[in-house]
Design a protein around this motif. Sequence first.
Motif, PDB file in Angstrom:
ATOM      1  N   GLY A  64       0.390  -0.871  -0.261  1.00 55.33           N
ATOM      2  CA  GLY A  64       0.014  -0.147  -0.057  1.00 55.33           C
ATOM      3  C   GLY A  64       0.820   1.017   0.301  1.00 55.33           C
ATOM      4  N   GLY A  65       0.272   2.362   0.652  1.00 57.01           N
ATOM      5  CA  GLY A  65       0.805   3.187   0.620  1.00 57.01           C
ATOM      6  C   GLY A  65       1.886   3.596   1.742  1.00 57.01           C
ATOM      7  N   PRO A  66       2.101   4.802   2.356  1.00 57.49           N
ATOM      8  CA  PRO A  66       3.164   5.292   3.890  1.00 57.49           C
ATOM      9  C   PRO A  66       2.283   4.343   4.345  1.00 57.49           C
ATOM     10  CG  PRO A  66       2.336   7.136   2.573  1.00 57.49           C
ATOM     11  CD  PRO A  66       1.997   6.341   1.998  1.00 57.49           C
ATOM     12  N   ASN A  67       1.049   4.552   4.980  1.00 64.83           N
ATOM     13  CA  ASN A  67       0.254   3.797   5.933  1.00 64.83           C
ATOM     14  C   ASN A  67       0.164   2.672   6.048  1.00 64.83           C
ATOM     15  OD1 ASN A  67       0.613   6.921   7.195  1.00 64.83           O
ATOM     16  ND2 ASN A  67      -1.849   7.018   5.564  1.00 64.83           N
ATOM     17  N   ALA A  75       4.479   6.568  -4.481  1.00 63.81           N
ATOM     18  CA  ALA A  75       6.101   5.375  -4.077  1.00 63.81           C
ATOM     19  C   ALA A  75       4.758   4.397  -3.475  1.00 63.81           C
ATOM     20  CB  ALA A  75       6.313   6.533  -2.907  1.00 63.81           C
ATOM     21  N   VAL A  76       5.663   3.027  -3.013  1.00 64.45           N
ATOM     22  CA  VAL A  76       4.449   1.863  -3.037  1.00 64.45           C
ATOM     23  C   VAL A  76       5.445   1.321  -1.753  1.00 64.45           C
ATOM     24  CG1 VAL A  76       4.490  -0.725  -3.636  1.00 64.45           C
ATOM     25  CG2 VAL A  76       3.923   1.664  -5.236  1.00 64.45           C
ATOM     26  N   HIS A  77       4.525   0.821  -0.627  1.00 68.34           N
ATOM     27  CA  HIS A  77       5.710   1.056   0.481  1.00 68.34           C
ATOM     28  C   HIS A  77       5.114  -1.042   0.795  1.00 68.34           C
ATOM     29  CE1 HIS A  77       5.727   5.032   0.684  1.00 68.34           C
ATOM     30  NE2 HIS A  77       6.724   5.133   0.913  1.00 68.34           N
ATOM     31  N   VAL A  78       6.083  -1.178   1.236  1.00 64.49           N
ATOM     32  CA  VAL A  78       5.314  -3.494   1.803  1.00 64.49           C
ATOM     33  C   VAL A  78       5.510  -3.627   3.204  1.00 64.49           C
ATOM     34  CG1 VAL A  78       5.882  -6.190   1.335  1.00 64.49           C
ATOM     35  CG2 VAL A  78       5.872  -4.323  -0.897  1.00 64.49           C
ATOM     36  N   ARG A 110      -3.753  -4.000   7.450  1.00 57.76           N
ATOM     37  CA  ARG A 110      -3.655  -2.558   6.424  1.00 57.76           C
ATOM     38  C   ARG A 110      -2.910  -2.628   5.047  1.00 57.76           C
ATOM     39  NH1 ARG A 110      -4.619   3.171   8.398  1.00 57.76           N
ATOM     40  NH2 ARG A 110      -4.452   4.738   6.326  1.00 57.76           N
ATOM     41  N   GLY A 111      -3.987  -2.429   3.665  1.00 56.51           N
ATOM     42  CA  GLY A 111      -3.536  -2.889   2.539  1.00 56.51           C
ATOM     43  C   GLY A 111      -3.619  -3.446   2.072  1.00 56.51           C
TER      44      GLY A 111
END
Length: 215
Positions: free
Chosen positions: A166-169, A195-198, A174-175
Amino acid sequence: MAVINLTPGQSANIALSGRFLVARRVSGTVFCDDPATQLPEFSLRQGDNIDFSGMSVRSVRVTNKGTIAAQIDVESSPVRIISSDGGAVTVTGGELQRIVEPINVTATATVEDGNMTSLSQSAVDDALDVDIPAGQKVQVIGASVDKRRTVILQNISATETECRVGGPNVAAGRGALFTGSKAAPASLEFDTVGAVHVFNNSAQAAKISVMWGKR
């Protein structure tokens, strides 16, 4: 027949050469009547095809009852006219008469022989595999200035790991769920220039492979 422009409150007489009166174009609030035969007043709208057969009406009066200028284009005909006026697009009963000029659009697909085909990405890039410790969140790809980017992620961890994308959160619960391993990789493909976060929601380390296409 010529186009008639009417200012608010202005009237004009239209001679009838046939039994039908065809309203090619009507903009504004226009009413029609015939004082000579006491023909009652009625609203004239674009697309109307009025039949005066069996009546002694030889002309009609059109009046702009609105507060702005009105424009009408009518034709008297001995036969009922049903087909359009030959424009590229004709809407009966509305304000849109036709579309003649081409419309500039930005698209990511082409149309050929009635079939739509997506345009391929113009470049492909990739990055080193990203290791994510248990319970940690890592940005696997940064934001891009490209107009369009398709990101492909794979979960190729040594053992099965549960991750969230997902995103930074992004966090546990969540995600997007992203569970996989090197023996059974999970793949995720989506369009984004952000940007992509894992987040690794497992007790063991995760490894994520990253590639993308861009235009």
